[in-house]
Design a protein around this motif. Structure first.
Motif, PDB file in Angstrom:
ATOM      1  N   ASN A 194       0.920  -1.188   0.057  1.00  0.00           N
ATOM      2  CA  ASN A 194       0.025   0.059  -0.125  1.00  0.00           C
ATOM      3  C   ASN A 194       1.006   1.151  -0.091  1.00  0.00           C
ATOM      4  N   LYS A 195       0.155   2.451  -0.069  1.00  0.00           N
ATOM      5  CA  LYS A 195       1.005   3.628  -0.194  1.00  0.00           C
ATOM      6  C   LYS A 195       1.966   3.762   1.156  1.00  0.00           C
ATOM      7  N   SER A 196       1.171   3.641   2.212  1.00  0.00           N
ATOM      8  CA  SER A 196       2.174   3.987   3.322  1.00  0.00           C
ATOM      9  C   SER A 196       3.336   3.107   3.543  1.00  0.00           C
ATOM     10  N   GLU A 197       3.264   1.844   3.018  1.00  0.00           N
ATOM     11  CA  GLU A 197       4.590   1.178   2.711  1.00  0.00           C
ATOM     12  C   GLU A 197       5.446   1.642   1.859  1.00  0.00           C
ATOM     13  N   VAL A 198       4.977   1.868   0.719  1.00  0.00           N
ATOM     14  CA  VAL A 198       5.638   2.507  -0.433  1.00  0.00           C
ATOM     15  C   VAL A 198       6.422   3.861   0.032  1.00  0.00           C
ATOM     16  N   SER A 199       5.670   4.504   0.755  1.00  0.00           N
ATOM     17  CA  SER A 199       6.135   5.778   1.190  1.00  0.00           C
ATOM     18  C   SER A 199       7.622   5.476   1.997  1.00  0.00           C
ATOM     19  N   VAL A 200       7.415   4.716   3.034  1.00  0.00           N
ATOM     20  CA  VAL A 200       8.577   4.557   3.998  1.00  0.00           C
ATOM     21  C   VAL A 200       9.538   3.618   3.645  1.00  0.00           C
ATOM     22  N   GLY A 201       9.332   2.788   2.632  1.00  0.00           N
ATOM     23  CA  GLY A 201      10.103   1.608   2.292  1.00  0.00           C
ATOM     24  C   GLY A 201       9.868   0.546   2.997  1.00  0.00           C
ATOM     25  N   TYR A 202       8.744   0.245   3.865  1.00  0.00           N
ATOM     26  CA  TYR A 202       8.594  -0.810   4.442  1.00  0.00           C
ATOM     27  C   TYR A 202       8.057  -1.944   3.562  1.00  0.00           C
ATOM     28  N   SER A 203       8.802  -2.399   2.854  1.00  0.00           N
ATOM     29  CA  SER A 203       8.417  -3.367   1.872  1.00  0.00           C
ATOM     30  C   SER A 203       9.861  -3.890   1.140  1.00  0.00           C
ATOM     31  N   THR A 204       9.954  -4.921   0.812  1.00  0.00           N
ATOM     32  CA  THR A 204      11.207  -5.565   0.494  1.00  0.00           C
ATOM     33  C   THR A 204      11.540  -5.669  -1.313  1.00  0.00           C
ATOM     34  N   LEU A 205      12.431  -4.973  -1.824  1.00  0.00           N
ATOM     35  CA  LEU A 205      12.877  -4.894  -3.099  1.00  0.00           C
ATOM     36  C   LEU A 205      13.091  -6.568  -3.338  1.00  0.00           C
ATOM     37  N   TYR A 206      12.496  -6.926  -4.499  1.00  0.00           N
ATOM     38  CA  TYR A 206      12.486  -8.163  -5.068  1.00  0.00           C
ATOM     39  C   TYR A 206      12.012  -9.220  -4.243  1.00  0.00           C
ATOM     40  N   GLY A 207      11.204  -8.654  -3.154  1.00  0.00           N
ATOM     41  CA  GLY A 207      10.527  -9.707  -2.427  1.00  0.00           C
ATOM     42  C   GLY A 207       8.958  -9.497  -2.544  1.00  0.00           C
ATOM     43  N   MET A 216       7.555  -6.629  -3.059  1.00  0.00           N
ATOM     44  CA  MET A 216       7.402  -5.728  -4.100  1.00  0.00           C
ATOM     45  C   MET A 216       7.234  -6.231  -5.519  1.00  0.00           C
ATOM     46  N   VAL A 217       7.397  -7.674  -5.830  1.00  0.00           N
ATOM     47  CA  VAL A 217       7.459  -8.225  -7.067  1.00  0.00           C
ATOM     48  C   VAL A 217       6.280  -8.018  -7.567  1.00  0.00           C
ATOM     49  N   GLY A 218       6.157  -8.197  -8.898  1.00  0.00           N
ATOM     50  CA  GLY A 218       4.767  -8.048  -9.509  1.00  0.00           C
ATOM     51  C   GLY A 218       4.962  -7.257 -10.702  1.00  0.00           C
ATOM     52  N   GLY A 219       3.771  -7.403 -11.733  1.00  0.00           N
ATOM     53  CA  GLY A 219       3.548  -6.554 -12.913  1.00  0.00           C
ATOM     54  C   GLY A 219       2.780  -5.319 -12.416  1.00  0.00           C
ATOM     55  N   PHE A 220       2.175  -5.458 -11.547  1.00  0.00           N
ATOM     56  CA  PHE A 220       0.971  -4.353 -11.583  1.00  0.00           C
ATOM     57  C   PHE A 220       0.795  -4.564  -9.888  1.00  0.00           C
ATOM     58  N   SER A 221       0.259  -2.987  -9.277  1.00  0.00           N
ATOM     59  CA  SER A 221       0.217  -2.774  -7.671  1.00  0.00           C
ATOM     60  C   SER A 221      -0.815  -2.114  -7.440  1.00  0.00           C
ATOM     61  N   PRO A 222      -2.149  -2.729  -7.191  1.00  0.00           N
ATOM     62  CA  PRO A 222      -3.609  -2.070  -7.208  1.00  0.00           C
ATOM     63  C   PRO A 222      -3.494  -1.034  -6.045  1.00  0.00           C
ATOM     64  N   LEU A 223      -2.844  -1.254  -4.882  1.00  0.00           N
ATOM     65  CA  LEU A 223      -2.977  -0.421  -3.806  1.00  0.00           C
ATOM     66  C   LEU A 223      -1.687   0.429  -3.585  1.00  0.00           C
ATOM     67  N   LYS A 224      -1.018   0.775  -4.805  1.00  0.00           N
ATOM     68  CA  LYS A 224       0.036   1.406  -4.606  1.00  0.00           C
ATOM     69  C   LYS A 224       0.071   2.936  -4.153  1.00  0.00           C
ATOM     70  N   ASP A 225      -1.258   3.527  -4.585  1.00  0.00           N
ATOM     71  CA  ASP A 225      -1.650   4.858  -4.039  1.00  0.00           C
ATOM     72  C   ASP A 225      -2.575   4.818  -2.948  1.00  0.00           C
ATOM     73  N   VAL A 226      -2.805   3.784  -2.565  1.00  0.00           N
ATOM     74  CA  VAL A 226      -3.912   3.429  -1.284  1.00  0.00           C
ATOM     75  C   VAL A 226      -3.412   3.615   0.022  1.00  0.00           C
ATOM     76  N   PRO A 227      -3.441   4.746   0.874  1.00  0.00           N
ATOM     77  CA  PRO A 227      -2.608   4.553   2.165  1.00  0.00           C
ATOM     78  C   PRO A 227      -3.445   3.697   2.982  1.00  0.00           C
ATOM     79  N   LYS A 228      -2.686   3.014   4.050  1.00  0.00           N
ATOM     80  CA  LYS A 228      -3.345   2.062   4.905  1.00  0.00           C
ATOM     81  C   LYS A 228      -4.421   2.287   5.600  1.00  0.00           C
TER      82      LYS A 228
END
Length: 542
Positions: free
Chosen positions: A400-413, A415-427
């Motif tokens: 989600n956007k909260s995680e994307v904002s502060v890097g609370y997600s794992t690159l190549y973990g 975060m993998v995928g072709g599309f991220s529906p919640l990327k702009d959706v805050p927690k």
């Protein structure tokens, strides 16, 4: 004596670059408008022939002969209805223009060049186009129509020009992307315009998803007194008739269809569904798969995917580890069963142990830290991508956007995928959307919504071990990212200085992750990516 003219708002979903396909969509819609409404005129969105936004396709010289051929086909095929259509043009000097054509009886009777070229947020039109300066007014069945394109209506000058050139009705072609309050903003803006020029406006908007953008449609016709007389539906293709009557000294819009307009969480949920559907279908994927963890983000992503695509096109995978709680396994299985999706369980313990054994000599003397947590996430990411490679389904990322904002997600973990529906959706909005979806039918287990959020990468872990409460975190992100407030300004609003500085530092150092993340649906007024373009390497501070 009055004379009536029927204008149909052709709210269609063009595909960027599919010029032949878009011509077919235009002709089919025009024929339907003629048969169903006995339409005199059909108006399509901005840049319909090519789709919007075409980005650097506009720099391809080979594009423009194809556009000319497409316009020729429309002239050949549409003889008994006026077609107003958007397209790009390049002249002999190599200048490009954003155009609208009035096509009738086999020829382009009039054309208009867009005057106001937006160059903010997701728009880059000054990169591609030269602005126009002249109004375009054409008379048909006793009514004088003025043509405008999208941003032109947000400024007074093109509207005044059209009025002074004799326009009695404005036809406005749009490719206006969705964001939370956009529909209300459009209506308020057009009400200001009609108050200034005392002319009705027919606003025709594109519908559909294009990469990270969603176009919500919602076309409407507004009277010269500012009343919405006709309203098309949102988030779906539609042909909607607008009846115009020529009076002695004015043209009036007659009362017509009033389609439902979505509000609140319903509006955002519909945008997410449409964005997922069009991204998957327009890119030719047979379906999607995702890691279903028993947490709120993957639960909401699964619900959106099933509602958008159908259960037969969605696959969910639970990948438990020693830290995965039993209730997470139970809730994931329950939701998969409720939503009738293909569901698999692949424990990652054997793979983790193999990595641990291989890395032991290199890790000797070093204590466990985030490395081991990230390794779990990367194993899961590898499994999902392997399944994607094997069966062709696209992986949906669930951050989600909260995680994307502060890097609370794992690159190549995760975060993998072709599309991220919640990327702009805050927690905090994730929770509201989950509750909204359950109000339609209960598909997300209740304790997924009520239990403390956790990545379950170490014993007894919860998100708030590392982050402020999401109510606080999301507000700091909103103030810093959307409103561009300085850290000091945010602190002066009553936030803890230590938390503010920590969050902003995390936002700034996580840009490199965001650059490598999957595209996701823009729903806010300031999404990462085209909306917010910050350097990865920067020593700027406030």
């Amino acid at each position: 004596m009055t004379e009536a003219v029927t204008v149909v708002m052709g709210q269609i979903d063009p595909v960027v670059g599919d010029i032949d396909g878009n011509v077919h969509r235009i002709i089919k819609a025009a024929e339907q408008a003629k048969d169903q409404f006995h339409a005199d005129i059909i108006v399509f969105p901005e840049m319909t022939l090519l789709g919007y936004p075409p980005e650097d396709l506009l720099l391809r010289n080979g594009l423009y002969p194809q556009i000319e051929q497409a316009l020729g086909k429309l002239c050949d095929e549409l003889n008994d209805i006026v077609c107003v259509v958007g397209y790009p043009m390049m002249d002999d000097l190599g200048e490009r223009f954003n155009m609208a054509a009035w096509i009738h009886k086999g020829t382009i009777k009039a054309s208009y060049i867009k005057q106001n070229l937006p160059n903010y947020s997701v728009f880059d039109e000054q990169r591609y186009f030269t602005e126009g300066h002249q109004p375009c007014v054409i008379e048909y069945k006793g009514i004088r129509f003025g043509l405008l394109i999208c941003e032109d209506i947000w400024k007074i000058s093109p509207c005044t020009q059209a009025k002074e050139a004799g326009a009695e009705v404005i036809l406005n072609l749009n490719a206006s992307p969705f964001s939370e309050e956009k529909h209300q903003d459009r209506i308020a803006t057009l009400q200001r315009r009609v108050d200034e020029i005392k002319r009705p406006i027919i606003y025709v908007n594109q519908v559909g998803g294009q990469d990270d953008l969603v176009f919500d449609g919602g076309s409407f016709a507004i009277s010269s007194t500012g009343e919405v007389m006709v309203q098309s539906p949102q988030f779906e293709k539609a042909l909607t008739a607008v009846k115009l009557e020529k009076q002695v000294d004015s043209v009036e819009v007659m009362q017509g269809e009033q389609a439902q307009i979505f509000h609140g969480e319903a509006r955002i949920y519909e945008a997410l569904k449409l964005g997922v559907y069009d991204y998957v279908s327009k890119n030719g994927f047979p379906g999607v798969l995702l890691g279903l963890s028993g947490g709120i983000d993957s639960a909401l992503t699964l619900a959106i995917a099933v509602d958008a695509l159908g259960a037969d096109k969605v696959e969910a995978v639970m990948m438990p580890f020693r830290y995965t709680a039993d209730i997470s396994k139970e809730d994931a299985a329950k939701q998969a069963e409720t939503m009738q999706v293909s569901y698999h369980t692949v424990p990652i313990e054997p793979m983790y142990e193999a990595f641990e054994q291989s890395l032991a000599p290199l890790f000797a003397g070093k204590s466990e830290d985030l490395t081991e947590e990230n390794l779990q996430a990367r194993i899961r990411g590898t499994l999902l991508m392997a399944l994607s490679n094997k069966n062709g389904k696209m992986v949906l990322a669930t951050s989600n956007k909260s995680e994307v904002s502060v890097g609370y997600s794992t690159l190549y973990g995760d975060m993998v995928g072709g599309f991220s529906p919640l990327k702009d959706v805050p927690k905090t909005l994730v929770y509201r959307l989950a509750k909204y979806r359950n109000s339609l039918s209960p598909v997300i287990p209740e304790r997924v919504i009520t239990r403390p959020p956790s990545a379950e990468l170490r014993p007894d872990q919860v998100d708030q071990d590392s982050l402020p409460d999401y109510d606080v975190l999301d507000e700091i992100i909103r103030l810093f990212v959307k409103q561009d407030k300085t850290p000091q300004q945010i602190i002066e609003l009553g936030f803890d200085p230590e938390e503010v500085n920590k969050v902003i530092r995390l936002i700034n150092v996580s840009e490199y992750k965001r650059r490598q993340s999957a595209p996701g649906i823009k729903i806010t007024q300031r999404a990462y990516g085209r909306d917010r373009r910050y350097p990865i390497t920067s020593r700027y501070s406030e």
